[in-house]
Design an enzyme around this catalytic site. Sequence first.
Site, mmCIF file in Angstrom:
data_model
loop_
_atom_site.group_PDB
_atom_site.id
_atom_site.type_symbol
_atom_site.label_atom_id
_atom_site.label_comp_id
_atom_site.label_asym_id
_atom_site.label_seq_id
_atom_site.Cartn_x
_atom_site.Cartn_y
_atom_site.Cartn_z
ATOM 1 N N LYS A 1 36.955 -157.408 -21.076
ATOM 2 C CA LYS A 1 36.069 -156.249 -20.887
ATOM 3 C C LYS A 1 36.476 -155.470 -19.646
ATOM 4 O O LYS A 1 36.608 -154.247 -19.673
ATOM 5 C CB LYS A 1 34.615 -156.732 -20.742
ATOM 6 C CG LYS A 1 33.670 -155.676 -20.174
ATOM 7 C CD LYS A 1 32.285 -156.210 -19.860
ATOM 8 C CE LYS A 1 32.057 -156.843 -18.537
ATOM 9 N NZ LYS A 1 31.649 -156.037 -17.395
ATOM 10 N N ASN A 2 36.666 -156.184 -18.539
ATOM 11 C CA ASN A 2 36.893 -155.481 -17.276
ATOM 12 C C ASN A 2 38.281 -154.844 -17.182
ATOM 13 O O ASN A 2 38.478 -153.921 -16.388
ATOM 14 C CB ASN A 2 36.624 -156.413 -16.081
ATOM 15 C CG ASN A 2 35.132 -156.651 -15.904
ATOM 16 O OD1 ASN A 2 34.315 -155.986 -16.539
ATOM 17 N ND2 ASN A 2 34.773 -157.600 -15.054
ATOM 18 N N CYS B 1 22.243 -152.330 -8.503
ATOM 19 C CA CYS B 1 21.969 -153.039 -9.749
ATOM 20 C C CYS B 1 21.481 -154.432 -9.410
ATOM 21 O O CYS B 1 21.338 -154.777 -8.240
ATOM 22 C CB CYS B 1 23.180 -153.050 -10.667
ATOM 23 S SG CYS B 1 24.429 -154.223 -10.214
ATOM 24 N N ARG C 1 26.009 -152.430 -4.254
ATOM 25 C CA ARG C 1 27.256 -151.959 -4.850
ATOM 26 C C ARG C 1 27.561 -150.477 -4.579
ATOM 27 O O ARG C 1 27.627 -149.667 -5.519
ATOM 28 C CB ARG C 1 27.253 -152.254 -6.356
ATOM 29 C CG ARG C 1 27.041 -153.716 -6.654
ATOM 30 C CD ARG C 1 27.125 -154.032 -8.119
ATOM 31 N NE ARG C 1 28.496 -154.015 -8.622
ATOM 32 C CZ ARG C 1 28.816 -154.281 -9.883
ATOM 33 N NH1 ARG C 1 27.892 -154.544 -10.774
ATOM 34 N NH2 ARG C 1 30.078 -154.264 -10.268
ATOM 35 N N PRO C 2 27.770 -150.127 -3.320
ATOM 36 C CA PRO C 2 28.123 -148.729 -3.028
ATOM 37 C C PRO C 2 29.517 -148.387 -3.558
ATOM 38 O O PRO C 2 30.287 -149.288 -3.912
ATOM 39 C CB PRO C 2 28.114 -148.680 -1.502
ATOM 40 C CG PRO C 2 28.350 -150.084 -1.057
ATOM 41 C CD PRO C 2 27.772 -150.976 -2.128
ATOM 42 N N ASP D 1 32.166 -163.625 -11.071
ATOM 43 C CA ASP D 1 31.670 -163.492 -12.447
ATOM 44 C C ASP D 1 31.560 -164.844 -13.163
ATOM 45 O O ASP D 1 31.098 -164.901 -14.306
ATOM 46 C CB ASP D 1 32.568 -162.548 -13.261
ATOM 47 C CG ASP D 1 32.480 -161.110 -12.763
ATOM 48 O OD1 ASP D 1 31.582 -160.815 -11.945
ATOM 49 O OD2 ASP D 1 33.307 -160.279 -13.190
ATOM 50 N N ILE E 1 30.753 -162.390 -2.523
ATOM 51 C CA ILE E 1 31.113 -161.026 -2.951
ATOM 52 C C ILE E 1 29.872 -160.134 -3.039
ATOM 53 O O ILE E 1 29.866 -159.018 -2.512
ATOM 54 C CB ILE E 1 31.833 -161.031 -4.328
ATOM 55 C CG1 ILE E 1 32.993 -162.023 -4.343
ATOM 56 C CG2 ILE E 1 32.267 -159.623 -4.722
ATOM 57 C CD1 ILE E 1 34.209 -161.640 -3.558
ATOM 58 N N ARG F 1 26.757 -156.781 -23.387
ATOM 59 C CA ARG F 1 27.699 -155.978 -22.605
ATOM 60 C C ARG F 1 29.041 -156.688 -22.500
ATOM 61 O O ARG F 1 30.071 -156.026 -22.318
ATOM 62 C CB ARG F 1 27.169 -155.778 -21.174
ATOM 63 C CG ARG F 1 26.096 -154.747 -21.011
ATOM 64 C CD ARG F 1 25.837 -154.524 -19.527
ATOM 65 N NE ARG F 1 27.084 -154.329 -18.815
ATOM 66 C CZ ARG F 1 27.348 -154.794 -17.594
ATOM 67 N NH1 ARG F 1 26.445 -155.455 -16.924
ATOM 68 N NH2 ARG F 1 28.510 -154.581 -17.028
#
Length: 427
Positions: A22-23, A123, A128-129, A314, A336, A406
Site C-alpha cells: 500500500k505505502n 490523526c 503528523r505535521p 506500522d 516515531i 485501508r
Amino acid sequence: MDRISITGGGPLLGDITIGGAKNAALAVMPACLLTDAPLTLTNVPRLADIESMTSLLGQHGAAADASFGNGSGESRRLVLHARTIASDTAPYDIVRKMRASVLVLGPLLARHGHARVSLPGGCAIGTRPVDLHLKALEALGARIELQGGYIEATAPPGGLVGAEIVFPTVTVGGTENALMAATLARGETVIENAAREPEIADLAACLTAMGARIEGIGTNTLRVTGVPALHAATHAILPDRIETGTYALAAAITRGCVRLRNTRADLLHAVIEALEETGATVTRHDDGFMVDARDRALVGVDVMTKPYPGFPTDMQAQWMALMATAEGASMITESIFENRFMHVPELARMGADINIHGGSAIVRGRSRLSGAEVMATDLRASVCLVLAGLAAEGETTINRVYHLDRGYETVEEKLAACGATIARLRD
Ligand SMILES: CC(=O)N[C@H]1[C@@H](OP(=O)(O)OP(=O)(O)OC[C@H]2O[C@@H](n3ccc(=O)[nH]c3=O)[C@H](O)[C@@H]2O)O[C@H](CO)[C@@H](O)[C@@H]1O
Ligand SMILES: C=C(OP(=O)(O)O)C(=O)O
C-alpha cells in the site's frame, strides 16, 4: 458500519499470498502527474486507500484504467495517464481521509508550477505535521503559503531548481515529495538523511524507469540530476512488508504455521529477528518464508520502533498483541509517533496486561486473552485486534473496520483459508 466477528483459539495453518505494498503504491501513483505519458503499475493492491488516491489523481486529470484480476502480480494492473493537469487542488475531503494525498504536492509543483493541497491535520496516531515536506520544496525554490487550511505552493517562473535538502529527522513522505519534485528540477539535488524505507527505493526505481536520474537508491543520500521531462514506464509494486509481517505474527499468536507467498523476507529483517527471538521458527523460501510456532511457548521480546531498517512503527500494535500472549514481560517503545498506543485500552478489554510509561508499554504476557467487543481506532490498531481475536478464547467483535480496509485486502478470506473462524457483519 461493518464489523468483524472472530471466534478464536485455533492455530492458523496454510498459505497466504501477499499483495503489493500500500505505502509503495501510494507514493508511486502520484508520480503519474510528473509526465504526460502513461504510467503502468502492476502488483497493485485493491484497497480503499488506492481507490482514494485514484480518485484524487483523477481530479488532477489522470485517467485511470484498472484491471484487478483474482490472481496476484501481473493481473493487478493500473494504468494512470495525466495528459494534462486538469486541476491543481487536492481538496480537504480527500486529504483528511488519506494523508498520503499530500504526495501530489511535489509532482504538481514540478510539472505544473503550482499546487493547492489541503493541510492533512492530525490523526489518531499523532499530530503528523508536513513542515519538512514544505521546507524541502522551499529549498527547491518554491514559495509556500498557508491559506484557509490549504498549502499554496508556487514554483519560480523558470521551474524548480536543484538544491541541497537536509532532513533534520527521517521522514518517509517528506523524502518522497522531495524526490519526485527533484526529478524535474533544473540541476542537481542532494537529499541528505533521506528515509531508507523500501517503499522509497521502489519509488526511486519507478522514477528511474520513467527517465529520472537518481543515485544512492537505498541509502540515506539521494542524488538527483533533473531532466526536462519524464516518459512512459511500467513498474511492479514491491510486496507489502507490513501485510507480510502482520500475517507472520498471526501465525505466531495462534501458535500455528503459515507460509507467506509472493513476498520477501529481506524487507523484514528486524521483525523476523524479533520473531525468532520469541522462539518461533522462520524458514526462508524463494517466494517468501514460513513461520512455525506450533507447540511453542513463545517468550516476550523487547522492541523499539525506528526508521528502516529498524523495527517498523506500522508493526508495533501487532507486536503488542503477540507479546500479550507471550511468556514473561516485554517492553515496546514507540519512537516515531507520539500517540500510537490507542490499541492498548482495547487489548486491555480482552484481558491483556499492559502499562504505558511515556513512549513505552510494558506488556505482561497471559496464557489466554478473552474475546470482547472492541473498537478499531486506526489501521494497524484494527489489525492488532484481529490478531488478538484469533488468539482469544470466545468471540471478539471489532467495530469500525473501515480502518482495516485501508490496508488489508480480503483479510477475512486470507485468514479463513488458514482455518480461522472470521466473518464480516455488514450493517
Ligand atoms: C503512506 C505512508 O507511507 N505512510 C507511512 C509513512 O508515513 P509518513 O510519511 O506520514 O511518516 P513520516 O516518516 O513522514 O513521519 C515520521 C515522523 O516525522 C514527523 N514529521 C514528518 C513529516 C514532517 O514534515 N514533519 C514531521 O515532524 C511525523 O510526525 C512522525 O513523527 O511513514 C510512517 C513511518 O514509517 C509509517 O508509519 C506510515 O505508514
Ligand atoms: C499509518 C499508516 O498509514 P498512513 O500514513 O496512510 O496513515 C500505516 O500504513 O500504518
